[in-house]
Design a protein around this motif. Structure first.
Motif, mmCIF file in Angstrom:
data_model
loop_
_atom_site.group_PDB
_atom_site.id
_atom_site.type_symbol
_atom_site.label_atom_id
_atom_site.label_comp_id
_atom_site.label_asym_id
_atom_site.label_seq_id
_atom_site.Cartn_x
_atom_site.Cartn_y
_atom_site.Cartn_z
ATOM 1 N N LEU A 77 0.901 -1.167 -0.007
ATOM 2 C CA LEU A 77 -0.159 -0.043 0.161
ATOM 3 C C LEU A 77 1.006 1.275 -0.047
ATOM 4 O O LEU A 77 1.791 1.363 1.089
ATOM 5 N N LYS A 78 0.653 2.283 -0.798
ATOM 6 C CA LYS A 78 1.329 3.290 -0.965
ATOM 7 C C LYS A 78 0.408 4.433 -0.678
ATOM 8 O O LYS A 78 -0.764 4.569 -1.109
ATOM 9 N N ILE A 79 1.103 5.328 0.260
ATOM 10 C CA ILE A 79 0.102 6.416 0.590
ATOM 11 C C ILE A 79 0.935 7.651 0.418
ATOM 12 O O ILE A 79 2.044 7.919 0.632
ATOM 13 N N SER A 80 0.437 8.463 -0.772
ATOM 14 C CA SER A 80 1.189 9.735 -1.341
ATOM 15 C C SER A 80 0.453 10.714 -0.575
ATOM 16 O O SER A 80 -0.378 10.921 0.254
ATOM 17 N N ASP A 81 1.507 11.942 -0.465
ATOM 18 C CA ASP A 81 0.941 13.383 0.375
ATOM 19 C C ASP A 81 0.631 12.816 1.633
ATOM 20 O O ASP A 81 -0.596 13.607 2.074
ATOM 21 N N SER A 82 1.109 12.147 2.568
ATOM 22 C CA SER A 82 0.617 11.820 3.903
ATOM 23 C C SER A 82 0.060 12.954 4.676
ATOM 24 O O SER A 82 0.782 13.990 4.688
#
Lengths: 116, 114
Positions: A77-82
């Motif tokens: 799972l990639k979370i961008s702009d956390s």
């Protein structure tokens, strides 16, 4: 038997940065679904994203995306702009669809901290 | 956003006592589940419930456990004679379209058996 392994008990990320949570699974079945669930502190677990195993295209939901590698049995799972609100326990889960099973199999979870 | 509500949030009970854990699923959902997480271990499936009957249960869900939807809104898990090893966080979940589309979980009830 199905197993799901999350090898990172804890991860941290700076606000606005990108983080990837790892998950591997083991199944001999061909039909299954994979999910990521998020559980913020003292709050309910909610579905983040789902992936059907028969689809090659990686699922995306706004800032959340997956890297589904079926041959490698990997589902990260990639979370961008956390964001600060992303801080939670994240569970990788699998669901076999053969035989009409409704049983989710969970990984142990990864606790994500977002630093301001 | 609709929520699955579980009560109580914490319950302490003596070994051998009966305990009932309560859940109010989301109102238009048709599929209901109980999961549990023993401290330090993975979340594990207990039972699924659809159309007023159990549709699937795990090996954990033995004769000491039962589920009921008594009034069309509540969904309960009863443990008849609690054991120390029943101490865990118990999660209720519901779904409108079934497991393939994901669940909404409650925040859990922490059960401590002493």
């Amino acid at each position: 038997a199905q197993t799901v392994t999350q090898s990172q008990p804890e991860m941290s990320v700076q606000e606005a940065e990108t983080v990837t949570l790892s998950c591997t699974y083991d199944t001999s079945e061909s039909d299954y679904y994979l999910f990521w669930y998020k559980q913020p502190p003292s709050r309910q677990m909610i579905l983040v994203i789902r992936q059907e195993a028969y689809k090659q295209q990686n699922a995306t939901e706004n800032r959340f995306s997956v890297n589904f590698q079926k041959a490698a049995k990997s589902f990260s799972l990639k979370i961008s702009d956390s964001q600060l609100g992303d801080a939670a326990m994240y569970f990788c889960t699998s669901l076999l669809t053969q035989g009409g099973s409704e049983k989710l199999v969970f990984g142990k979870g990864t606790k994500l901290t977002v630093n301001p | 956003e609709p929520e699955v509500t579980q009560t109580p949030s914490h319950q302490v009970t003596q070994m051998g006592q009966e305990v009932i854990l309560r859940c109010v699923p989301i109102s238009n959902h048709l599929y209901f589940y109980w999961y549990r997480q023993i401290l330090g271990q993975k979340v594990e499936f207990l039972v699924s419930f659809y159309n007023n009957e159990i549709s699937e249960k795990s090996e954990i869900f033995d004769d000491q456990f039962s589920v009921e939807r008594p009034d069309g809104s509540n969904f309960t898990l009863k443990i008849r004679s609690t054991k120390l090893e029943d101490s865990a966080m118990y999660f209720c979940a519901s779904s409108s379209l079934g497991p393939l589309y994901g669940y909404t979980f409650g925040s859990g009830t922490r059960l401590t058996v002493v």
